[in-house]
Design an enzyme around this catalytic site. Sequence first.
Site, short mmCIF file in Angstrom:
data_model
loop_
_atom_site.label_atom_id
_atom_site.label_comp_id
_atom_site.label_asym_id
_atom_site.label_seq_id
_atom_site.Cartn_x
_atom_site.Cartn_y
_atom_site.Cartn_z
N ARG A 1 37.76 46.11 33.01
CA ARG A 1 37.51 44.69 33.31
C ARG A 1 37.44 43.92 32.00
O ARG A 1 36.65 44.22 31.13
CB ARG A 1 36.19 44.54 34.09
CG ARG A 1 35.95 43.11 34.55
CD ARG A 1 34.68 42.98 35.38
NE ARG A 1 34.82 43.36 36.78
CZ ARG A 1 35.44 42.63 37.69
NH1 ARG A 1 36.03 41.50 37.36
NH2 ARG A 1 35.50 43.04 38.95
N LYS B 1 39.27 51.51 36.23
CA LYS B 1 39.47 50.06 36.05
C LYS B 1 38.95 49.63 34.69
O LYS B 1 37.91 50.07 34.24
CB LYS B 1 38.68 49.33 37.15
CG LYS B 1 38.62 47.82 37.01
CD LYS B 1 38.04 47.16 38.27
CE LYS B 1 36.54 47.13 38.27
NZ LYS B 1 35.96 46.44 39.43
N THR C 1 36.12 38.20 43.71
CA THR C 1 37.30 37.36 43.45
C THR C 1 38.57 37.99 44.02
O THR C 1 39.61 37.33 44.11
CB THR C 1 37.53 37.21 41.92
OG1 THR C 1 37.84 38.50 41.37
CG2 THR C 1 36.31 36.63 41.23
N GLY D 1 14.71 17.33 48.77
CA GLY D 1 15.19 18.70 48.53
C GLY D 1 14.13 19.77 48.69
O GLY D 1 14.47 20.96 48.72
C1 R5P Z 1 32.20 46.28 40.87
O1 R5P Z 1 31.54 47.02 40.21
C2 R5P Z 1 32.27 46.29 42.37
O2 R5P Z 1 32.21 47.58 42.90
C3 R5P Z 1 33.56 45.62 42.82
O3 R5P Z 1 34.66 46.42 42.41
C4 R5P Z 1 33.68 44.26 42.22
O4 R5P Z 1 32.51 43.53 42.44
C5 R5P Z 1 34.87 43.53 42.79
O5 R5P Z 1 34.97 42.31 42.16
P1 R5P Z 1 36.28 41.42 42.24
O6 R5P Z 1 36.66 41.30 43.68
O7 R5P Z 1 35.85 40.11 41.64
O8 R5P Z 1 37.32 42.09 41.40
#
Ligand code: R5P
Length: 293
Positions: free
Chosen positions: A193, A191, A223, A36
Amino acid sequence: MVIVTSLGNSEKMARSIARRLKAKYVVCDVSAFPDGDRYMRFAKNVRGSNVIIVQSFQPNPQKSLLDVVFAAEGIKQLGGRRVTVVAPYLAYMRQDKMFNPGEVISSRVMAKLLNNSVDSIVTIDPHLHRYKSMSDIFKIKAMNLCSNPLIGAYVKRNIKNAVVIGPDSESYQWAEEVAEVAGVQCTVFEKTRYSSRKVSVKMMKPIDMKGKNVVIVDDIISTGHTIAEAAKKAKSLGARSVTAITVHGLFAGDALKLMKKAGVSKVVSCNTIAHKTNGIDVTPLLTSWLKKN
Ligand code: R5P
């Protein structure tokens, strides 16, 4: 003399940059011993040359980072002069603070490793949120270029009757300029999260989406949950179609399927990370900076 090389993630772009700069492309053999340990060998002499390493930090961010450090140190051992890293996508920038007690601020670790090994770095739309500029973490010459004009021109050329959405408050830096270049209306969602795979969005400044071709613009799709939630909201407000455009398409796991299920009919990414969705070429942007620096 200027030499361009790459370490596995961005060979096509590296060769294109070499052609545009009229520089020599030198292969670097990157492999591993059976146990590795990393092995690297430059196919041509780099002594006395300024070397440009083109390496996106995806896929495989930790290997990508360490390979850049090994290659840069190797170039110095071999008598190379300046090492410039072209990192079309720079990983680790989202961990820019301790969100929970005990967390490692990995963006600082990444920058420290590069500060010690390379002379300059150029990237496209790094995730600058709490950091206001690259110099907050880089001591070396560090430049960030912006893909907004290219994305705006893509929207103008390809999507009629469009409106642009930024799916969260951070995305205004992309959405607003893209909309301006494309000459269309724009709004930015808010948003929340809850976890890396659970988000919700709210529209704060309403615009009419009925019958419109909605374009959601974000710096990163990982994601796909952020885009999926924004797409569902746009559809519920009467959008005719939803296109997602991103600078950096990471597409972790089933991101593409998830977005399709949420009503996204097309996903377009810049070629900062090689992927089948690449539709916007950032090579000219990088080359013109390299020519001047
Ligand atoms: C977050 O701050 C970024 O600007 C993107 O909105 C984020 O990384 C998107 O992540 P995901 O596709 O997992 O929702």
